[in-house]
Design an enzyme around this catalytic site. Structure first.
Site, PDB file in Angstrom:
ATOM      1  CD  GLU A 120      38.435  40.772  31.794  1.00  0.00           C
ATOM      2  OE1 GLU A 120      38.412  41.471  30.762  1.00  0.00           O
ATOM      3  OE2 GLU A 120      39.382  40.007  32.091  1.00  0.00           O
ATOM      4  CG  HIS A 141      34.832  36.237  32.512  1.00  0.00           C
ATOM      5  ND1 HIS A 141      35.419  35.327  31.647  1.00  0.00           N
ATOM      6  CD2 HIS A 141      35.832  36.657  33.330  1.00  0.00           C
ATOM      7  CE1 HIS A 141      36.709  35.219  31.951  1.00  0.00           C
ATOM      8  NE2 HIS A 141      36.993  36.006  32.970  1.00  0.00           N
ATOM      9  CG  HIS A 143      38.901  32.146  35.261  1.00  0.00           C
ATOM     10  ND1 HIS A 143      39.951  32.656  35.996  1.00  0.00           N
ATOM     11  CD2 HIS A 143      38.420  33.192  34.535  1.00  0.00           C
ATOM     12  CE1 HIS A 143      40.082  33.964  35.718  1.00  0.00           C
ATOM     13  NE2 HIS A 143      39.155  34.311  34.843  1.00  0.00           N
TER      14      HIS A 143
HETATM   15  P1  13P Z   1      37.675  41.265  38.128  1.00  0.00           P
HETATM   16  O1  13P Z   1      37.862  40.849  39.575  1.00  0.00           O
HETATM   17  O2  13P Z   1      38.243  42.644  37.860  1.00  0.00           O
HETATM   18  O3  13P Z   1      36.229  41.141  37.690  1.00  0.00           O
HETATM   19  O4  13P Z   1      38.554  40.274  37.236  1.00  0.00           O
HETATM   20  C1  13P Z   1      38.406  38.890  37.349  1.00  0.00           C
HETATM   21  C2  13P Z   1      38.675  38.202  36.063  1.00  0.00           C
HETATM   22  O5  13P Z   1      38.251  37.070  35.875  1.00  0.00           O
HETATM   23  C3  13P Z   1      39.476  38.898  35.021  1.00  0.00           C
HETATM   24  O6  13P Z   1      39.364  38.246  33.798  1.00  0.00           O
HETATM   25 ZN    ZN Z   2      38.830  36.162  33.922  1.00  0.00          ZN
END
Ligand code: 13P
Ligand code: ZN
Length: 274
Positions: A120, A141, A143
């Site tokens: 990202e 970032h 989830h």
């Molecule tokens: P990465 O492991 O490449 O950082 O990706 C994780 C992620 O949350 C993608 O949106």
């Molecule tokens: Zn992600």
């Protein structure tokens, strides 16, 4: 002589390890979900001897980011498990340098075992480019469950989404009067999601990726994390209300206006005094 791993021993990396684990502990960092980046300041550059670190291979960015030309960044590795960053920092973290025209990057430390910065990365860069003059140097970032669920249950317009979060609890307006920008579902790691996020970052510090996760820009790691926690709490209240079969009316527009005056913050969207 600065030790070559001064950056790994730094307070920032100590704090980052704790944060990465907290993201997993919250349930927001399943497997390798989530990524973190920090623009380095002159003090970190000097204390870690960053200018002396040799460039390795240069890679083209999907799009030049002139606003970050010549800068340096700490960024989690692609595939890094947030749960394990504290045990494997030299593999799960790294430092990158941007070229003088902002069109390329080169890893200069970390990413041990052939790793690369987060998939990202372009989103992080395009958001940093918009937020650096507003004082933010950190992007997280993750989830976050309830925000993700709410993107399924709620109108995805930034204005409607933001107003609902403001209505759920008083602290929402306090911490994000500039609202949440919502990006409709897009390919993870794509330039398109990066450009859409960068556009929304002109006005928002919090960006929700529908059916995926959330991104926050902060003055510090704690600031970015705190912002996500605050929005996540409001989203949880909304979703639990829905699960109980109720659309919670919450704080009225007139009350939000008076709360804004009380706090000395200006809501980004107009409220119609319903
Ligand atoms: P990465 O492991 O490449 O950082 O990706 C994780 C992620 O949350 C993608 O949106
Ligand atoms: Zn992600």
């Amino acid at each position: 002589m600065v030790s070559h791993d001064a950056w790994l021993q730094s307070d920032l990396v100590k704090e980052l390890k704790v944060l990465a684990y907290a993201l997993w502990d919250k349930g927001w960092g399943e497997r390798n979900a989530g990524n973190i980046s920090v623009r380095l300041n002159p003090q970190q550059m000097a204390e870690w001897g960053v200018a002396e670190m040799a460039s390795t291979q240069w890679y083209d960015l999907p799009k030049p980011v002139p606003a970050l030309a010549g800068q340096h960044m700490l960024m989690t590795a692609s595939g890094a498990f947030m749960r394990h960053v504290k045990e494997n920092p030299e593999q799960d973290l790294g430092l990158v340098r941007f070229s003088e025209d902002g069109s390329q990057f080169t890893p200069i430390a970390g990413y041990a075992g052939g790793g690369r910065p987060s998939s990202e990365m372009i989103t992080h860069l395009l958001v940093h480019a918009e937020r650096q003059d507003k004082g933010q140097s950190v992007i997280v970032h993750t989830h976050a469950d309830w925000l993700l669920l709410m993107s399924h249950l709620h109108d995805q317009s930034s204005e409607a989404f933001t107003k609902t979060l403001w209505r759920m609890c008083s602290e929402s307006l306090m911490f994000f009067p500039d609202g949440v920008g919502v990006v409709p579902w897009m390919l993870p790691g794509s330039l398109a999601i990066g450009e859409a996020s960068g556009e929304l970052a002109k006005t928002h510090r919090l960006i929700l990726w529908a059916f995926h996760g959330v991104l926050a820009a902060g003055d510090s790691l704690d600031d970015a994390f705190g912002l996500i926690e605050t929005a996540e709490k409001a989203a949880m209240i909304y979703c639990q209300g829905k699960m109980a079969g109720r659309d919670l009316p919450g704080i009225s527009d007139a009350q939000i206006v008076s709360l804004g005056k009380h706090l000395g913050v200006t809501p980004i969207y107009e409220l119609d005094g319903r």
